[in-house]
Scaffold this motif. Structure first.
Motif, mmCIF file in Angstrom:
data_model
loop_
_atom_site.group_PDB
_atom_site.id
_atom_site.type_symbol
_atom_site.label_atom_id
_atom_site.label_comp_id
_atom_site.label_asym_id
_atom_site.label_seq_id
_atom_site.Cartn_x
_atom_site.Cartn_y
_atom_site.Cartn_z
ATOM 1 N N SER A 87 -7.619 -2.968 -6.799
ATOM 2 C CA SER A 87 -8.690 -2.584 -5.795
ATOM 3 C C SER A 87 -8.650 -0.974 -5.560
ATOM 4 O O SER A 87 -9.654 -0.215 -5.794
ATOM 5 C CB SER A 87 -8.546 -3.143 -4.637
ATOM 6 O OG SER A 87 -9.595 -2.820 -3.623
ATOM 7 N N TYR A 88 -7.441 -0.520 -5.453
ATOM 8 C CA TYR A 88 -7.026 0.927 -5.310
ATOM 9 C C TYR A 88 -7.556 1.721 -6.458
ATOM 10 O O TYR A 88 -8.276 2.551 -6.649
ATOM 11 C CB TYR A 88 -5.652 1.014 -5.117
ATOM 12 C CG TYR A 88 -5.298 2.576 -5.331
ATOM 13 C CD1 TYR A 88 -5.406 3.255 -3.975
ATOM 14 C CD2 TYR A 88 -4.877 3.358 -6.573
ATOM 15 C CE1 TYR A 88 -5.009 4.732 -4.046
ATOM 16 C CE2 TYR A 88 -4.608 4.591 -6.397
ATOM 17 C CZ TYR A 88 -4.581 5.272 -5.159
ATOM 18 O OH TYR A 88 -4.509 6.694 -5.158
ATOM 19 N N ILE A 108 -3.161 6.947 0.002
ATOM 20 C CA ILE A 108 -3.787 6.042 0.630
ATOM 21 C C ILE A 108 -3.664 6.069 2.157
ATOM 22 O O ILE A 108 -2.270 6.327 2.473
ATOM 23 C CB ILE A 108 -3.144 4.459 0.145
ATOM 24 C CG1 ILE A 108 -4.498 3.400 0.707
ATOM 25 C CG2 ILE A 108 -1.848 4.022 0.459
ATOM 26 C CD1 ILE A 108 -4.526 2.170 -0.001
ATOM 27 N N VAL A 161 -10.162 0.044 0.339
ATOM 28 C CA VAL A 161 -9.506 -0.376 -0.850
ATOM 29 C C VAL A 161 -9.312 -1.824 -0.543
ATOM 30 O O VAL A 161 -9.185 -2.703 -1.097
ATOM 31 C CB VAL A 161 -8.086 0.159 -1.125
ATOM 32 C CG1 VAL A 161 -7.248 -0.636 -1.950
ATOM 33 C CG2 VAL A 161 -8.273 1.698 -1.568
ATOM 34 N N CYS A 218 0.860 -1.221 0.003
ATOM 35 C CA CYS A 218 0.187 -0.022 0.132
ATOM 36 C C CYS A 218 0.910 1.286 -0.133
ATOM 37 O O CYS A 218 0.348 2.235 -0.378
ATOM 38 C CB CYS A 218 -0.795 0.012 1.255
ATOM 39 S SG CYS A 218 -2.224 -1.384 0.857
ATOM 40 N N MET A 222 -11.339 2.291 -6.729
ATOM 41 C CA MET A 222 -11.870 3.036 -5.697
ATOM 42 C C MET A 222 -11.526 4.337 -5.753
ATOM 43 O O MET A 222 -12.092 5.312 -5.292
ATOM 44 C CB MET A 222 -11.694 2.466 -4.447
ATOM 45 C CG MET A 222 -12.365 0.864 -4.220
ATOM 46 S SD MET A 222 -14.058 0.713 -4.371
ATOM 47 C CE MET A 222 -14.828 1.602 -3.401
ATOM 48 N N ARG A 255 -7.719 3.037 3.156
ATOM 49 C CA ARG A 255 -8.569 3.618 2.482
ATOM 50 C C ARG A 255 -7.937 4.909 1.478
ATOM 51 O O ARG A 255 -7.013 5.371 1.761
ATOM 52 C CB ARG A 255 -9.673 4.540 3.328
ATOM 53 C CG ARG A 255 -10.354 3.397 4.415
ATOM 54 C CD ARG A 255 -11.052 3.861 5.209
ATOM 55 N NE ARG A 255 -12.368 4.543 4.436
ATOM 56 C CZ ARG A 255 -13.444 4.705 5.019
ATOM 57 N NH1 ARG A 255 -13.626 4.606 6.200
ATOM 58 N NH2 ARG A 255 -14.618 5.073 4.356
#
Length: 141
Positions: free
Chosen positions: A119-120, A25, A43, A19, A123, A37
């Protein structure tokens, strides 16, 4: 049995390194475990669920220990593929585009890095998703 939410430190370290390369993030404690998040959107969320409270996880208990689970977002068209792939993947019991994976010694961390990055990008606002280094998707830890 571990207390629910007690994520093994080695798993947290791996996810933190993944991450760290994602723009803006934020890591924060969640109602159980830890989540990352972008703005107000989750995320990835890693936790150790209580199989007694959430029986969907009971099938993943091994040697009396609850599994370490990470949930993440996927494009809806990819959710079915992950769901039918079987262990370690399954569809999370909430949300329309939420997948889950059991993490442990068997984990392919290169694949997890790709899934978290995807996923990041799913979102994040488009301008932030565009800043994601394409090499991040294929890097090996």
């Amino acid at each position: 049995m571990s207390d629910p939410g007690d994520v093994p430190p080695q798993i947290l370290e791996r996810l933190r390194s993944i991450c760290a390369g994602l723009p803006e993030i934020v890591e924060e404690p969640a109602w159980i475990g830890v989540r990352w998040r972008i703005r107000s959107r989750t995320v990835a969320h890693v936790y150790v669920p209580d199989p007694d409270r959430f029986p969907v996880y009971a099938v993943h208990v091994a040697d009396g220990e609850a599994p370490t689970v990470m949930t993440f977002r996927v494009p809806i068209e990819d959710l079915m593929g992950l769901s039918v792939a079987g262990f370690p993947f399954f569809r999370a019991p909430w949300g329309t585009n939420v997948a889950a994976v059991i993490l442990g010694d068997h984990t392919d961390w290169t694949e997890i890095a790709e899934l978290v990055t995807d996923s990041y990008c799913e979102m994040a606002p488009k301008f932030l998703a565009a800043r994601v280094n394409p090499l991040l998707r294929s890097r090996q830890d």
